[in-house]
Scaffold this active site. Structure first.
Site, mmCIF file in Angstrom:
data_model
loop_
_atom_site.group_PDB
_atom_site.id
_atom_site.type_symbol
_atom_site.label_atom_id
_atom_site.label_comp_id
_atom_site.label_asym_id
_atom_site.label_seq_id
_atom_site.Cartn_x
_atom_site.Cartn_y
_atom_site.Cartn_z
ATOM 1 N N MET A 30 6.290 -11.450 -6.790
ATOM 2 C CA MET A 30 7.312 -10.756 -7.574
ATOM 3 C C MET A 30 7.468 -9.325 -7.072
ATOM 4 S SD MET A 30 7.164 -12.340 -11.377
ATOM 5 C CE MET A 30 5.756 -11.444 -11.991
ATOM 6 N N GLY A 31 6.996 -9.067 -5.855
ATOM 7 C CA GLY A 31 7.168 -7.746 -5.262
ATOM 8 C C GLY A 31 6.169 -6.731 -5.797
ATOM 9 N N GLY A 36 -3.542 -7.178 -2.334
ATOM 10 C CA GLY A 36 -3.776 -8.572 -2.726
ATOM 11 C C GLY A 36 -2.728 -9.467 -2.091
ATOM 12 N N HIS A 37 -1.470 -9.056 -2.203
ATOM 13 C CA HIS A 37 -0.385 -9.821 -1.578
ATOM 14 C C HIS A 37 -0.573 -9.862 -0.053
ATOM 15 C CE1 HIS A 37 1.793 -8.168 -5.266
ATOM 16 N NE2 HIS A 37 1.905 -9.464 -5.429
ATOM 17 N N GLN A 61 9.950 -16.637 -16.551
ATOM 18 C CA GLN A 61 8.528 -16.670 -16.887
ATOM 19 C C GLN A 61 8.085 -15.487 -17.744
ATOM 20 O OE1 GLN A 61 7.448 -16.400 -12.600
ATOM 21 N NE2 GLN A 61 5.745 -15.164 -13.317
ATOM 22 N N SER A 185 -3.314 -5.388 -8.891
ATOM 23 C CA SER A 185 -2.221 -5.999 -9.643
ATOM 24 C C SER A 185 -1.019 -5.068 -9.588
ATOM 25 C CB SER A 185 -2.648 -6.194 -11.100
ATOM 26 O OG SER A 185 -1.525 -6.437 -11.915
ATOM 27 N N SER A 186 0.168 -5.649 -9.519
ATOM 28 C CA SER A 186 1.379 -4.825 -9.546
ATOM 29 C C SER A 186 1.430 -4.022 -10.842
ATOM 30 C CB SER A 186 2.624 -5.703 -9.452
ATOM 31 O OG SER A 186 2.561 -6.484 -8.289
HETATM 32 P P1 AMP Z 1 2.676 -11.598 -8.271
HETATM 33 O O1 AMP Z 1 3.555 -10.774 -7.399
HETATM 34 O O2 AMP Z 1 1.825 -10.794 -9.210
HETATM 35 O O3 AMP Z 1 3.417 -12.727 -8.945
HETATM 36 O O4 AMP Z 1 1.638 -12.288 -7.309
HETATM 37 C C1 AMP Z 1 2.046 -13.043 -6.204
HETATM 38 C C2 AMP Z 1 0.871 -13.802 -5.679
HETATM 39 O O5 AMP Z 1 -0.149 -12.875 -5.303
HETATM 40 C C3 AMP Z 1 0.244 -14.734 -6.729
HETATM 41 O O6 AMP Z 1 -0.153 -15.938 -6.089
HETATM 42 C C4 AMP Z 1 -0.940 -13.941 -7.212
HETATM 43 O O7 AMP Z 1 -1.988 -14.744 -7.712
HETATM 44 C C5 AMP Z 1 -1.354 -13.229 -5.933
HETATM 45 N N1 AMP Z 1 -2.132 -12.026 -6.255
HETATM 46 C C6 AMP Z 1 -1.775 -11.006 -7.066
HETATM 47 N N2 AMP Z 1 -2.765 -10.111 -7.151
HETATM 48 C C7 AMP Z 1 -3.781 -10.591 -6.376
HETATM 49 C C8 AMP Z 1 -5.102 -10.121 -6.055
HETATM 50 N N3 AMP Z 1 -5.599 -8.985 -6.555
HETATM 51 N N4 AMP Z 1 -5.855 -10.880 -5.237
HETATM 52 C C9 AMP Z 1 -5.384 -12.052 -4.729
HETATM 53 N N5 AMP Z 1 -4.151 -12.532 -4.991
HETATM 54 C C10 AMP Z 1 -3.373 -11.815 -5.803
#
Ligand code: AMP
Length: 280
Positions: A30-31, A36-37, A61, A185-186
């Site tokens: 989701m940018g 992590g990304h 969602q 986390s974003s």
């Molecule tokens: P999001 O942009 O938050 O929807 O995350 C996109 C992808 O990145 C999802 O598969 C998340 O589980 C993964 N993700 C987000 N934060 C982390 C993190 N700290 N470590 C590993 N994967 C992450």
């Protein structure tokens, strides 16, 4: 790097990528990209040059309007990051390209969503599987990467892909943390400095509870202690803090050495953070 926002153009670009004979890997996001990304993308790049990163803040969602509105959107910086790590294709559609006028289809998951985020964010995972199924169809990806940080999401996506016969290999990637253990986390970008510092209580409380459970302490008392630590650290409330079977996600009241996961969701101010840790 191509940044695409029309589905017809996406198909052309993917056909062009496929010419090198390598598989297509998809990393849905989701940018507001962080390390992590980037770790997910690096994992994909170990397998193929053909990595597609999708960036889409999926309204379906979000069950809170404010959360959707306040979600960080940083497409320019995201694009720079992706270009720097040689991602060939970014799929960044507008909401109207994903859910055009007249869009009438919904999906629902049952079972795996009965606890944890499924119970506290009604409809959330139905929205997640809808967008992920669409992304799988749109890209025809061979492999897709998801983080264990969203542990219940990963389990539900695996189930959905299995149930709907998607011919796709789903890979989970361990949670990436900062040097003090806080999961990236974003949503961390929305925290004040004080909240950011207080948030470190979350992984510490999880780790302590996990150690206690492994040492034979009663689950209820280990969880009660962790809840107290989290609330004393400045979290406003806890949506859940549960030990579940790692596969079924059923809540465990006793731990008999099976693979289990301790998961938490808690609010610091108005920001909801989640984390989880393996127990085995
Ligand atoms: P999001 O942009 O938050 O929807 O995350 C996109 C992808 O990145 C999802 O598969 C998340 O589980 C993964 N993700 C987000 N934060 C982390 C993190 N700290 N470590 C590993 N994967 C992450």
């Amino acid at each position: 790097m191509h940044i695409i926002n029309e589905i017809s153009n996406l198909r052309l670009q993917i056909d062009a990528l496929r010419k090198n004979g390598q598989p297509i890997a998809l990393v849905p996001t989701m940018g507001a990209l962080h390390d992590g990304h980037v770790t997910l993308i690096r994992e994909a790049q170990k397998i193929t040059d053909n990595v597609i990163v999708s960036i889409f803040v999926n309204p379906a969602q979000f069950n809170q309007k404010d959360d959707l509105q306040n979600y960080p959107r940083t497409l320019v910086q995201d694009s720079e990051k992706l270009s720097a790590i040689q991602v060939p294709l970014v799929w960044a559609p507008a909401v109207s390209a994903i859910y055009p006028k007249g869009f009438s289809t919904s999906m629902a998951i049952s079972g795996l969503d009965q606890n944890l985020c499924g119970a506290t964010r009604p409809g959330h995972f139905d929205g997640v599987i809808l967008i992920v199924a669409k992304l799988f169809n749109q890209t025809g990806a061979d492999i897709a990467f998801f983080g264990e940080k969203d542990y219940q999401q990963l389990a539900i996506i695996r189930q959905m892909a299995h149930d709907l016969d998607f011919d796709i290999d789903i890979r989970g990637v361990p949670t990436v943390r900062n040097e003090n253990g806080l999961a990236l986390s974003s949503r961390n970008a929305l925290l004040t400095d004080q909240q950011y510092s207080d948030a470190h209580a979350l992984p510490r409380a999880l780790q302590n509870a996990a150690n206690s459970i492994k040492n034979g302490q009663n689950i209820d008392s280990a969880i009660a202690k962790a809840r107290e630590t989290i609330l004393n650290a400045g979290f406003k409330n806890i949506d859940y803090l549960d030990l579940v079977d790692a596969k079924t996600l059923n809540i465990l009241k006793k731990w008999n050495g099976e693979e289990a996961r301790l998961l938490v969701a808690a609010f610091i101010g108005t920001i909801r953070l989640i984390d989880n840790i393996s127990i085995k």
